[in-house]
Design a protein around this motif. Sequence first.
Motif, PDB file in Angstrom:
ATOM      1  N   VAL A 142       3.750  -7.471  -4.090  1.00  0.00           N
ATOM      2  CA  VAL A 142       4.169  -6.255  -4.801  1.00  0.00           C
ATOM      3  C   VAL A 142       5.672  -6.060  -4.685  1.00  0.00           C
ATOM      4  O   VAL A 142       6.352  -5.715  -5.666  1.00  0.00           O
ATOM      5  CB  VAL A 142       3.404  -5.028  -4.261  1.00  0.00           C
ATOM      6  N   TRP A 143       6.210  -6.285  -3.480  1.00  0.00           N
ATOM      7  CA  TRP A 143       7.649  -6.146  -3.290  1.00  0.00           C
ATOM      8  C   TRP A 143       8.413  -7.151  -4.134  1.00  0.00           C
ATOM      9  O   TRP A 143       9.465  -6.813  -4.735  1.00  0.00           O
ATOM     10  CB  TRP A 143       7.993  -6.337  -1.814  1.00  0.00           C
ATOM     11  N   PHE A 146      -5.063  -0.860  -3.731  1.00  0.00           N
ATOM     12  CA  PHE A 146      -5.575  -2.125  -3.209  1.00  0.00           C
ATOM     13  C   PHE A 146      -5.966  -1.987  -1.737  1.00  0.00           C
ATOM     14  O   PHE A 146      -7.018  -2.493  -1.313  1.00  0.00           O
ATOM     15  CB  PHE A 146      -4.510  -3.216  -3.369  1.00  0.00           C
ATOM     16  N   ALA A 147      -5.121  -1.285  -0.954  1.00  0.00           N
ATOM     17  CA  ALA A 147      -5.426  -1.105   0.463  1.00  0.00           C
ATOM     18  C   ALA A 147      -6.710  -0.309   0.655  1.00  0.00           C
ATOM     19  O   ALA A 147      -7.555  -0.647   1.499  1.00  0.00           O
ATOM     20  CB  ALA A 147      -4.256  -0.410   1.161  1.00  0.00           C
ATOM     21  N   PHE A 198      -0.380  -9.074   0.144  1.00  0.00           N
ATOM     22  CA  PHE A 198      -0.348  -8.330  -1.121  1.00  0.00           C
ATOM     23  C   PHE A 198       0.899  -7.454  -1.193  1.00  0.00           C
ATOM     24  O   PHE A 198       1.522  -7.333  -2.261  1.00  0.00           O
ATOM     25  CB  PHE A 198      -1.603  -7.462  -1.255  1.00  0.00           C
ATOM     26  N   GLY A 199       1.281  -6.837  -0.047  1.00  0.00           N
ATOM     27  CA  GLY A 199       2.497  -6.032  -0.034  1.00  0.00           C
ATOM     28  C   GLY A 199       3.734  -6.856  -0.346  1.00  0.00           C
ATOM     29  O   GLY A 199       4.627  -6.399  -1.064  1.00  0.00           O
ATOM     30  N   PHE A 224      -0.351  -0.633  -4.469  1.00  0.00           N
ATOM     31  CA  PHE A 224      -0.571  -1.088  -3.092  1.00  0.00           C
ATOM     32  C   PHE A 224      -1.568  -0.172  -2.369  1.00  0.00           C
ATOM     33  O   PHE A 224      -2.463  -0.653  -1.668  1.00  0.00           O
ATOM     34  CB  PHE A 224       0.752  -1.121  -2.338  1.00  0.00           C
ATOM     35  N   CYS A 225      -1.409   1.142  -2.547  1.00  0.00           N
ATOM     36  CA  CYS A 225      -2.334   2.080  -1.884  1.00  0.00           C
ATOM     37  C   CYS A 225      -3.758   1.901  -2.403  1.00  0.00           C
ATOM     38  O   CYS A 225      -4.726   1.934  -1.622  1.00  0.00           O
ATOM     39  CB  CYS A 225      -1.863   3.514  -2.099  1.00  0.00           C
ATOM     40  N   LEU A 237      -3.276  -7.421   3.570  1.00  0.00           N
ATOM     41  CA  LEU A 237      -2.404  -6.316   3.169  1.00  0.00           C
ATOM     42  C   LEU A 237      -0.937  -6.740   3.179  1.00  0.00           C
ATOM     43  O   LEU A 237      -0.168  -6.386   2.271  1.00  0.00           O
ATOM     44  CB  LEU A 237      -2.616  -5.118   4.094  1.00  0.00           C
ATOM     45  N   ALA A 254       4.162   0.583  -8.170  1.00  0.00           N
ATOM     46  CA  ALA A 254       4.121  -0.348  -7.035  1.00  0.00           C
ATOM     47  C   ALA A 254       3.440   0.296  -5.828  1.00  0.00           C
ATOM     48  O   ALA A 254       2.532  -0.285  -5.223  1.00  0.00           O
ATOM     49  CB  ALA A 254       5.529  -0.797  -6.688  1.00  0.00           C
TER      50      ALA A 254
END
Length: 725
Positions: free
Chosen positions: A21-22, A174-175, A17-18, A171-172, A14, A167
């Motif tokens: 994304v950032w 994917f999580a 990946f975060g 992320f949500c 996570l 974004a």
Amino acid sequence: MTYKKKLPPLLAALVLFGGCVWWVWSSLSGSFASLTASQQKSAIQSALAGVPGKPGEIALWLARLKEQKSGFDLLYVPLGAGEAQSGSAELAEFYGARRESPLFRRGFESAEYEEIFDAGRFEVGGSPRQLLFAPVYDAERYVSGVALFSFDVASGAKYQHLLTLFAVGGFCLFAALLCIGRLSRDSFLSFSVLGLVLIALVFIVYPLYAAVRLTFMPDGRFDLRVWRGVLSSKSSLEALFGSLKLGVCTATLSTLVGFLFAFVLTRTHVRGRKFLGAMATLPVISPPFSLTLSIILLFGNNGLISKALGWTNASIYGLGGLTVVQTMGMFPIAFLTLSGVLEAIDSTLEDVALDLSATRWTTFRTVTLPLSAPGILSAWLLVFTNSLADFANPLILAGSLKVLSVEAYLEVTGMNRLGEGAALSLLLLLPTLTAFLAQRFWVARTSFVTVTGKPSGRLREITSPGCKRALTAGVWAISFFLIALYGTIVAGCFVKNWGIDYTFSLDNIAEALSRAKDAFADTMTLASCATPIAGLLAMLAAVILVRRKFHGKRLLEALLMTPFALPGTLIGISYILAFNKHPLLLVGTGAIIVVNYVVRELPVGIEGGVASLRQIDPSIEEAAQDLGANSAVVFKTVVLPLLRPAFLSSLSYTFVRAMTAVSAIIFLISARWNHLTVLILNFSENLRFGYASVLSTVLIVVVLAAFGLMRVIVRKNENLEKNLV
């Protein structure tokens, strides 16, 4: 592998990946900001290149820049003596209020030193603007003034908002997927529940929220003026009472006619049982306003019967004619409900009453009718709900009678008042939702149990010969009336101009088919796309709701069943409000029509799947799981084949309803995607009854072919039928 061992790599994934994304978000945001700054600088240079040398020409120069609509407003301030000039009153007022502020002083100083100064973003005239100070040069390249540029950044703010939304959403998502895949014991169940929850939230809850929000916040601020206007309007209250009056009349007559057909076909020996059963279900699978068309052709102002009998003062338009049309179109709902109830009654109780010397009438009044009470009330409530939500029939035949569904449509299409239309649709939701909840929770939980052991395999015929002849005559009379109505539609195809010239002609057929070929292709394409999606989703939802246990199951079931109680006008208006902007810009596309089909017909498919699953022993699925099959394989190879009848019924029902829908579709069609029922409705409103008859006949043939194919594929189990004695 325990949760403690799974958690560290999950958190690491996570975080990684975060971070990605950032990085992507910051890179895109930075690139967009650099591009915007470069474009603004180019626009400043281009604008200032044409500064006139004479002070008297400044106003003309500013007006010329404003006419070019170059995306910015400009205020010019000469150095030394002279007043500021601008082509924008809002910018001039804003400058006057802040000219002595430290930030503006710094902007002037930077411009005097030949630098472009970015003052940041401000609200100017109610919209976000980017303010920049730039030097203005005279012919000798000396700074002669300062230009204050006000750039419109609303589109840039929308881009940043959309980028941030993608974004965070990515992320949500994917999580959620990663957590389900790594931590869930049954990933198929978790993914399925997540998908159904997303569908319910995006396509059911969010559109309703958009409609409710518009009625309470028409200008972005809380305001009750929409509801105050609707509830204080005499026209709206008349429409509400008109809808309730029509619903009560239609529900009462339809329940009586449906009970008559159900009783005759299930509890008496009557000839032509299959034909009468087909006539009792024909209206429910035909276009919703086809009977209205035939009633007008027979009893309208220039109708065949009204003109022949000289009924010049009588009018079919209004409550009476509309009640007749809705009764003929909706009594099959009551018939289908009551047939199952009457067949399920254990005749042992009737045998006991007859053995105790009770008359046939007493047996019917004290045994059969009370045991049918929950089915009668359920049928009445279902018809009442459908009558209130009906749109096409009142639009053509209501006359002076006002109903909420039509008033909401006129508010949106005729007056372009979406808020008032949404409020009227929500007002219509109150009685329909009340009836739906009463039918679902009160009637369904009332116990009228008659089968406590092995059920009887026969049904007792309790009617006397005279009563049987009277009931049969009534059923045949209504059937012949339906035949006359549908026959009129077919006859209208071959008449040159109904009501004026009854000469035989094929011109209507050729012209109507020529005009409707694109609409027919669109209708078939959209219905074919929606049918398999709705069928698979319905069976998947039924399996999850019956076979699985998880938190929030009842809430999910309630959300998925909500569209059944929603009027079509409310769904159409809600979808316009919810999906006319990014990131879900669906208005004008075929996707929004397909989504509407799927969401509206999903509850019926779920109900069929749930009923079938409760008849299947779960041990069959458990055996497959014991042999190593996961949930996805069990659903594909075991559950779906066992649900074949319910699955095919859901497919055929969705296809038929998609082909004959009108109430929500009329709001969602566009120049690219049209619908056959809307075209028929337009022909009927424009008195082109010949064209409307041709297209209605074509639609009826297509729908009957779909249902006929379903009946061939799925036959009734003869071992479960009861014998009538």
